[in-house]
Design a protein around this motif. Structure first.
Motif, PDB file in Angstrom:
ATOM      1  N   ARG A   1      -1.162  43.453   0.268  1.00 10.58           N
ATOM      2  CA  ARG A   1      -2.044  42.949   1.300  1.00 10.58           C
ATOM      3  C   ARG A   1      -2.833  41.786   0.712  1.00 10.58           C
ATOM      4  O   ARG A   1      -3.194  41.833  -0.471  1.00 10.58           O
ATOM      5  CB  ARG A   1      -3.000  44.071   1.685  1.00 10.58           C
ATOM      6  N   GLY A   2      -3.118  40.776   1.504  1.00 13.36           N
ATOM      7  CA  GLY A   2      -3.935  39.667   0.994  1.00 13.36           C
ATOM      8  C   GLY A   2      -3.532  38.341   1.584  1.00 13.36           C
ATOM      9  O   GLY A   2      -2.626  38.267   2.425  1.00 13.36           O
TER      10      GLY A   2
ATOM     11  N   VAL B   1      -5.542  39.549  -3.894  1.00 12.89           N
ATOM     12  CA  VAL B   1      -4.354  40.304  -3.511  1.00 12.89           C
ATOM     13  C   VAL B   1      -4.531  41.770  -3.908  1.00 12.89           C
ATOM     14  O   VAL B   1      -5.052  42.061  -4.980  1.00 12.89           O
ATOM     15  CB  VAL B   1      -3.101  39.712  -4.201  1.00 12.89           C
ATOM     16  N   GLN B   2      -4.152  42.655  -3.022  1.00 10.02           N
ATOM     17  CA  GLN B   2      -4.193  44.077  -3.333  1.00 10.02           C
ATOM     18  C   GLN B   2      -2.789  44.646  -3.286  1.00 10.02           C
ATOM     19  O   GLN B   2      -1.988  44.263  -2.444  1.00 10.02           O
ATOM     20  CB  GLN B   2      -5.036  44.822  -2.299  1.00 10.02           C
TER      21      GLN B   2
END
Lengths: 503, 503
Positions: A361-362, A336-337
C-alpha cells in the motif's frame, strides 16, 4: 492538483541548462537539448491532433529518441505506452489495440514488425544516422522535429495516468498498469534518495527504459536530481564495460545476470574505479555474486531492492552497506507499507516459518489495470495490492523473498509468463495440453521449458514445436526445451501442478 | 493515486518513535505519543459517524491538541478546517456554515464564542490542566481519547482535499482554499529542502498553526523531516525568548513584525546561539531589519520567501545567504512557475519599470475555492493562479514585491506603492514602525498618508518626516500627512492591518 512529471526535466534544465543529460557512444545531449527536442516533438504531436489522455506507443531500444519521445508525451499530457523492441507483430498488435494507441514510434531495424501490427495507426521511424530506409507508409521520426518548441507543459492532474506499463501481472495476457504523474514523481524522488543520487552521478542505462526498473530508477532518478546517464542500447558486455569506463559511471543498475556477466568479463586494464553503487533488482541476487563483485570492484556496494511494474518500481530497498541484509530485499521505502499475508489475507507474524504473499500500500501503487476493473479489484482486495510474491519477514522488518511469483520464469532478467507461452502451444494442432516451467540455468538464471501432451495419433518433433513458438513469441520467451509426457499432473481443483513438473 | 498526508507522521514515527515531536513549556510529546493520540482521536471521529470528506473545524491556539486533532482528521480522511481563535461568534458561524462543518474542536477560554456559533454541531473543548469548565452542551476533548488507536490511515487520493484554509483572497468574504494531500506534501518537502531542515532541527512554532505559513512551513516541515517544534500559543516576546533559549531552537519562522519585536527585546544574558536560520514571510521584510537582526544575532541568516494560502505557503524563496537578494522574495521554488503579467495577462519583461501581477502555476496551487466555481475560475483565468500581488522581476529571475494590488495607491493618476514609501520611513532613526495608506482626496483621487510609531524617547515632527521622505522619493510619492500612533494595529498572523488604519 496539477502536476506533470515533465517538471523534473524543466527544473533540472533551469538549474543547469548546459549539463549533459545523456551520453550515447561518442554523442551526448544536454538538458537544454533534450528539453528542446522533446518540446518540438510535443508540439508536433499536438499539431497532429493528439489530445491529453491519448496513448502513444514507444517501441525503441535505449536511444536519445526514447527520451525525446517520452518527455514529449508527458509534456503534451499524453499517455506513454512503452513496448519491448523484441515483441513480435501479433504481440505489438495486441498492445496497440488493448491500449487504444493512436501513434507509434519505432526503430528502423524493428519497424517491419511494428508496420505489420499497426494497421491505420501512423508510424514514425527512428533511423540510424545516414540510413533512412523504412517500411512503406511509415514516416521519419525527424518529421516530429519540425514544429517549434512552445515550452508549454500541459496541465495534468497529479493523478492522471502518465505511463501505461504492460505486464502480465500474476496471470493472463499482458495488462496495462496505469502509473500516474504523482506516483512516478514520488518513486524517482524517494528512490534517488535511497542511494544518495547526486547531480554529479552518472548512471549506466543498460536496463531497458521500456521496463519500470530502467524507466523509474535509472532515467527518472537521473533527471529528477540533475544527473547524467550513459545509454547502452542492449546488454552486450563489451559495450557495457566501454561505457562504464568512458563515461566514468558512478551508478550501475542491473539484474543479477548482468552482475554475473560483469564478473565473468575480462576487465583487467580497465578503469572502473568511478563506480560507487550497484543497484540490483528484477530477481533475487545470490549473496555469492554480491561478495565476489564487491571483492572484484573495491569501493562498490551492491544494494538490492524489490518492485514491480504495478508499484512503479521500488517497493523495498536495502539502503546502505551498513543497513543492508544480504539475501533480503530490504525494508519498505518511505511512504510504502507492506505486509505478509496468508491465503485469507490475514497478516502473518515474522519468522522464516511464516511465508505468505507480499501485499503493498502507498503512493507507489498503480491506479489500476487499464480498462480492467475486475482484474484491478482482484489485485486490490482489502485495499492492498497483491504482488503474488511469496516472502517472510524478520523481526527488524526486512523481507526475504522465498519464491518469485509462483509460476513466473525470469530468463536473463526478462519476465517470461508461462501462461502466454502456453497459449501459443495450445494453438498448435498436435498439442493437447501444455505447461511451461523454468529450469535453473547457470547463465540465464532460468531457461524456459515446455511440458506437453499430444493429441491421440498426433506427432510432432521437439524442433518443430520450438520453431512454432519462435514464430509467435519474442526471442527471450520461446521454450528451448520440450518434454513430451503422457499426461500432466493435475490437482484436485483441476489445475496443473507445476511444482510436480519442476520436481 | 492513494496518498494521505498523515504518512509524514507515520514514517517519522517509524524511523524514531522516541524522538520529541513537540515541546510546550515544560511538557513534551514524542512522535509515538502524537501518533497514538491522533490515532485514538481518529478512531473516535470514525466512531461518531464521520466519513471521509466530512469537515471538522479546529479552533485552537498552538497546543498539542492542535496536532492530535490535525493528524486525526488526516488519518480518518476528513477535511481539516482551521479557524482563527480570535474570530467572533458570527464569523465562526459563517465559516462553519460555508464549509458544512460537522464537528468542532475548541479551547476553553474561547469556547463561548464557538458555542454561540455552532448550533447543532457537536463541540469538543480542550481545557487547561485541572480546569474542566466549559459551556453547557459541549463535550470534553478528552472524550475523543477513549477509542483505541487502530493504526489505520484512511486511503485517500493524493488529490483529495486535506485542509480547507479560509482566506479573504484579494476581495470579498472569506473563501475556503482547498489544499490537497499531495500539495501539502510537496510544499513541506520542497519547503524543508529550501532551508536544509534536518532531523536535529528545532523550529519555534509561534506562527499560528491555523495559518498556512505555520501549518505548512513549521509543523509539516518538522514532521516530514523528523524534527522537533517548540509550541508557543501566542506571540508574547518573553515567552518567545524563553522558548528559543530553553529548547535550543535552530529555526525561527516569523513575519517581519516578529523579527522587529525580537530586535527590540532585551536579550542580554540570554543564550540564543542555537539559532541558525530565520524564515521570513507573510509580508515584505525591510532590508534594515535583516541587517540589524543578523548583526544582533551573529550566525543567523534570514531567508525571505513568499506565498499565500492558495499556494499552500511557499511559492518563491531566497535559498541561502549566498544566493539571496535582500529586498527580493527570491525565485520560484522547485516545481513552481511564476510570471509577471499586465492587466490583460500578457507577460511583462524584466526590469523595475515593468510592474505587474504575479501569477503562479505548479503543484503548490490549490484545487480551488470550496463551492465557489466562479471565484475559482476568476483567479485561475488562463490556467494561472492570480495572486493579486504586484511585483517586478530582475534578469536573474528574482522577484521584487512592489505591493498588494489592493494596497496600491493611485495619486493623481500615478501608482504609489506603499511598500516603497515604508522602506524609506524605516530608515529614519526615530521611526520604529510604519504603514502607508491612501486617503480619499477630491482632487487627486487618493493622497498618501503615513502612519508611524516612534522609538521610545525619540522625537520628530510631521514636517521633518515629510521633508525626509521628500528627499528620497519622487514628488508624487512622498506622504503629505504623517499620523503618529502609539501602536499599529496588528492582525493575528502579525501583519499590520491596513484596513483598520484606513477606517
Amino acid at each position: 492538483m496539477s502536476f506533470n512529471l515533465a517538471t523534473i526535466l524543466r527544473e533540472s534544465r533551469q538549474s543547469d541548462p548546459g549539463k549533459t543529460l545523456c551520453h550515447i557512444g561518442e554523442l551526448s545531449f544536454t538538458y537544454s537539448q533534450v528539453d528542446e527536442m522533446s518540446g518540438r516533438v510535443a508540439a508536433s504531436l499536438r499539431g497532429l491532433g493528439l489530445r491529453p489522455g491519448d496513448r502513444v506507443a514507444v517501441h525503441l531500444p535505449n536511444l536519445p529518441e526514447f527520451l525525446f519521445s517520452y518527455f514529449a508525451i508527458l509534456k503534451a499530457g499524453l499517455i506513454m505506452v512503452p513496448l519491448n523492441p523484441l515483441l513480435h507483430a501479433s504481440e505489438i498488435a495486441y498492445h496497440l489495440e488493448d491500449s487504444g494507441t493512436r501513434l507509434l514510434v519505432t526503430f528502423a531495424s524493428i519497424a517491419e514488425q511494428a508496420a505489420k501490427a499497426a494497421g491505420p495507426i501512423p508510424i514514425y521511424v527512428v533511423s540510424p544516422p545516414g540510413d533512412d530506409e523504412r517500411p512503406e507508409g511509415t514516416l521519419p521520426f525527424s518529421d516530429l522535429y519540425a514544429a517549434a518548441d512552445t515550452g508549454e507543459i500541459e496541465t495534468t492532474d497529479a493523478d492522471d495516468t502518465a505511463v501505461l506499463l504492460y505486464t502480465s501481472g500474476t496471470t493472463g495476457r499482458p495488462k496495462g498498469a496505469e502509473l500516474t504523474h504523482f506516483q512516478l514523481y514520488m518513486n524517482c524522488t524517494v528512490g534517488g534518495e535511497l542511494f544518495g543520487f547526486r547531480d554529479d552521478d552518472i548512471g549506466l542505462a543498460v536496463l531497458p527504459l521500456f521496463h519500470v526498473f530502467g524507466l523509474s530508477s535509472v532515467l527518472n532518478v537521473a533527471v529528477r536530481f540533475g544527473g547524467t546517464i550513459a545509454l547502452v542500447p542492449r546488454f552486450e558486455i563489451g559495450a557495457v564495460v566501454d561505457a562504464l569506463e568512458r563515461h566514468r559511471c558512478t551508478i550501475f543498475s542491473g539484474v543479477p545476470t548482468m552482475y554475473f556477466a560483469l564478473l565473468q568479463a575480462d576487465t583487467s586494464g580497465r578503469d572502473l574505479t568511478s563506480l560507487r553503487v550497484g543497484v540490483s533488482g528484477g530477481a533475487a541476487i545470490p549473496g555469492e555474486i554480491i561478495r565476489a563483485f564487491e571483492e572484484e570492484f573495491p569501493g562498490v556496494v551492491i544494494l538490492e531492492g524489490y518492485g514491480l511494474s504495478e508499484t512503479a518500481s521500488t517497493t523495498t530497498f536495502n539502503i546502505s552497506a551498513e543497513q543492508r541484509k544480504v539475501g533480503s530485499i530490504g525494508k519498505p521505502i518511505w511512504g510504502v507499507q507492506t505486509m505478509i499475508v496468508d491465503e485469507e489475507d490475514r497478516p502473518l507474524p515474522s519468522g522464516p516459518g511464516h511465508v505468505g504473499e507480499i501485499v503493498v500500500r502507498g503512493h507507489n501503487v498503480m491506479k489500476g489495470y487499464w480498462n480492467r476493473p475486475e482484474d484491478t479489484a482482484e489485485v486490490f482486495r482489502g485495499g492492498w495490492f497483491h504482488t503474488g510474491d511469496l516472502a517472510h519477514a524478520d523481526d527488524d522488518g526486512y523481507l526475504f523473498i522465498v519464491d518469485r511469483k509462483k509460476d513466473l520464469i525470469i530468463r536473463g532478467g526478462y519476465n517470461v509468463y508461462p501462461r502466454e507461452v502456453e497459449e501459443v502451444l495450445y494453438t498448435h494442432p498436435a498439442i493437447a495440453a501444455a505447461a511451461v516451467i523454468g529450469r535453473p540455468d547457470p547463465r540465464l538464471g532460468e531457461e524456459v521449458v515446455a511440458c506437453v501432451t499430444l493429441h491421440p495419433d498426433a506427432a510432432v518433433t521437439e524442433q518443430e514445436v520450438v520453431a512454432f513458438c519462435r514464430e509467435h513469441l519474442a526471442a527471450y520467451k520461446y521454450p528451448r526445451e520440450i518434454r513430451f509426457l503422457d499426461a500432466l499432473p493435475i490437482g484436485p481443483t483441476g489445475k496443473i501442478l507445476k511444482k510436480e513438473l519442476r520436481a
